[in-house]
Design a protein around this motif. Sequence first.
Motif, mmCIF file in Angstrom:
data_model
loop_
_atom_site.group_PDB
_atom_site.id
_atom_site.type_symbol
_atom_site.label_atom_id
_atom_site.label_comp_id
_atom_site.label_asym_id
_atom_site.label_seq_id
_atom_site.Cartn_x
_atom_site.Cartn_y
_atom_site.Cartn_z
ATOM 1 N N ARG A 67 0.832 -1.207 0.000
ATOM 2 C CA ARG A 67 0.000 0.000 0.000
ATOM 3 C C ARG A 67 0.866 1.255 0.000
ATOM 4 O O ARG A 67 0.567 2.233 -0.682
ATOM 5 C CB ARG A 67 -0.950 -0.014 1.198
ATOM 6 N N HIS A 68 1.930 1.224 0.755
ATOM 7 C CA HIS A 68 2.841 2.374 0.761
ATOM 8 C C HIS A 68 3.478 2.552 -0.616
ATOM 9 O O HIS A 68 3.632 3.669 -1.103
ATOM 10 C CB HIS A 68 3.936 2.183 1.812
ATOM 11 N N PHE A 69 3.853 1.444 -1.238
ATOM 12 C CA PHE A 69 4.458 1.526 -2.561
ATOM 13 C C PHE A 69 3.475 2.108 -3.578
ATOM 14 O O PHE A 69 3.832 2.974 -4.383
ATOM 15 C CB PHE A 69 4.922 0.147 -3.028
ATOM 16 N N VAL A 70 2.253 1.632 -3.540
ATOM 17 C CA VAL A 70 1.254 2.137 -4.489
ATOM 18 C C VAL A 70 1.049 3.641 -4.283
ATOM 19 O O VAL A 70 0.939 4.406 -5.242
ATOM 20 C CB VAL A 70 -0.076 1.376 -4.332
ATOM 21 N N ASP A 71 1.034 4.066 -3.028
ATOM 22 C CA ASP A 71 0.904 5.506 -2.758
ATOM 23 C C ASP A 71 2.089 6.269 -3.352
ATOM 24 O O ASP A 71 1.930 7.344 -3.937
ATOM 25 C CB ASP A 71 0.830 5.771 -1.258
ATOM 26 N N LEU A 72 3.268 5.704 -3.199
ATOM 27 C CA LEU A 72 4.467 6.334 -3.764
ATOM 28 C C LEU A 72 4.341 6.430 -5.274
ATOM 29 O O LEU A 72 4.624 7.468 -5.883
ATOM 30 C CB LEU A 72 5.704 5.516 -3.394
ATOM 31 N N GLN A 77 3.073 9.595 -10.232
ATOM 32 C CA GLN A 77 2.309 9.515 -11.479
ATOM 33 C C GLN A 77 2.903 8.555 -12.504
ATOM 34 O O GLN A 77 2.509 8.530 -13.646
ATOM 35 C CB GLN A 77 2.154 10.899 -12.121
ATOM 36 N N ARG A 78 3.923 7.841 -12.128
ATOM 37 C CA ARG A 78 4.478 6.823 -12.997
ATOM 38 C C ARG A 78 5.364 5.937 -12.141
ATOM 39 O O ARG A 78 5.766 6.323 -11.060
ATOM 40 C CB ARG A 78 5.308 7.430 -14.126
ATOM 41 N N SER A 79 5.633 4.764 -12.657
ATOM 42 C CA SER A 79 6.457 3.860 -11.873
ATOM 43 C C SER A 79 7.880 4.374 -11.792
ATOM 44 O O SER A 79 8.494 4.683 -12.805
ATOM 45 C CB SER A 79 6.466 2.471 -12.507
ATOM 46 N N PRO A 80 8.416 4.500 -10.568
ATOM 47 C CA PRO A 80 9.809 4.885 -10.446
ATOM 48 C C PRO A 80 10.735 3.753 -10.898
ATOM 49 O O PRO A 80 11.926 3.929 -11.041
ATOM 50 C CB PRO A 80 9.966 5.147 -8.944
ATOM 51 N N MET A 81 10.116 2.610 -11.084
ATOM 52 C CA MET A 81 10.914 1.435 -11.402
ATOM 53 C C MET A 81 11.586 1.570 -12.772
ATOM 54 O O MET A 81 12.700 1.133 -12.984
ATOM 55 C CB MET A 81 9.973 0.240 -11.406
ATOM 56 N N PHE A 82 10.886 2.174 -13.695
ATOM 57 C CA PHE A 82 11.419 2.305 -15.039
ATOM 58 C C PHE A 82 11.241 3.743 -15.500
ATOM 59 O O PHE A 82 10.388 4.037 -16.319
ATOM 60 C CB PHE A 82 10.703 1.357 -16.002
#
Lengths: 170, 177
Positions: A67-72, A77-82
Amino acid sequence: MNAEGRAFAALVRPHIHAMYRMAYRWTRNREDAEDLVQEVLIKAAVRFDEIRRLDSPRAWLLKVLYRHFVDLYRRRQRSPMFSEHQLAGETRPAEAATGDSADALALQETLELALASLDPDQRETVMMHDVEGYTAVEIAEVMAVSVGTVKSRLHRARERLRNFIGTGTF
Amino acid sequence: MTLPSVYTHMKRDIEQALRSLPLEAPSEGFEERVLANALPHLHRTPMRRHAGWALAAAACVTIAVLVTLNLAPTPGEPPERPVAVALPEVRTVDVMLRSNQALDGVTITVELDDNIALDGRPDVQKLSWQTGLKAGANKLSLPVMLLDARGGEILITLDHNGLHRELKVRIDESKEA
């Protein structure tokens, strides 16, 4: 550390590394992953009386972590992952790659591009299941969706990955 | 290995390739550090007073939010401004409720987002009780703490004989040291 503190540490310590691994898989960033774990542990401390009575603190911890990750993710506004510069290769260490290491780098970059082509829900599910080995039942509980939804996401994600890898393009 | 052969390899064994994705180790001392930072949140002192009406001024820094208990929202009501609370401190938020007449049997409900807690009552996300309001200002004191940096909202509702008023108080993390 008093008795309560020792009890808290004993309860959560076995899960810290697993939480970090999962947070890193989702964020692909060490600092973000560490921050996420820290936030979850603070919440766990405040609610210690509640989680110490649970059969599976790990499920509670992972659920809060997600849930914290989804909030982040939503904040950004976009995945920090990529992120865009990651896709452009700007964050790669500047090192000469030859032979097997070049193959490994190409493999990794291709896989990351393939993962970037997935919807966030699919990507996060693949990371939990195929990378970290969680079961569909565990993922369903963490993400608050049905097991069928998890399996559907996995099926579509793998299909998308196969198609991507087969053509080498999005 | 050429790129086409890389693709062929990955197509044959995607899961193995996924499991080989690199994992950056956490920073040195990570586990002990996150535990140490979490431990101070274990022992919250019990609330010295239950949420209710406190007429005396609070000793700590407080923030007042006004709401007028009328039959309809009052034009020009002061805007509901966010309250800054530092992690992991507790800050008393005083909510001023103004009634134009004395009222008995007002039901007050306080609902907290899941990352906000009341000091000494970390497991309680919703409180509801009945009380009377005096004519004029009535103060509701809430010892608020943030559980993480995301911030959140406190929803306060008042119900009396079919009259319903809501007030949201935004709680943000204080950036002050």
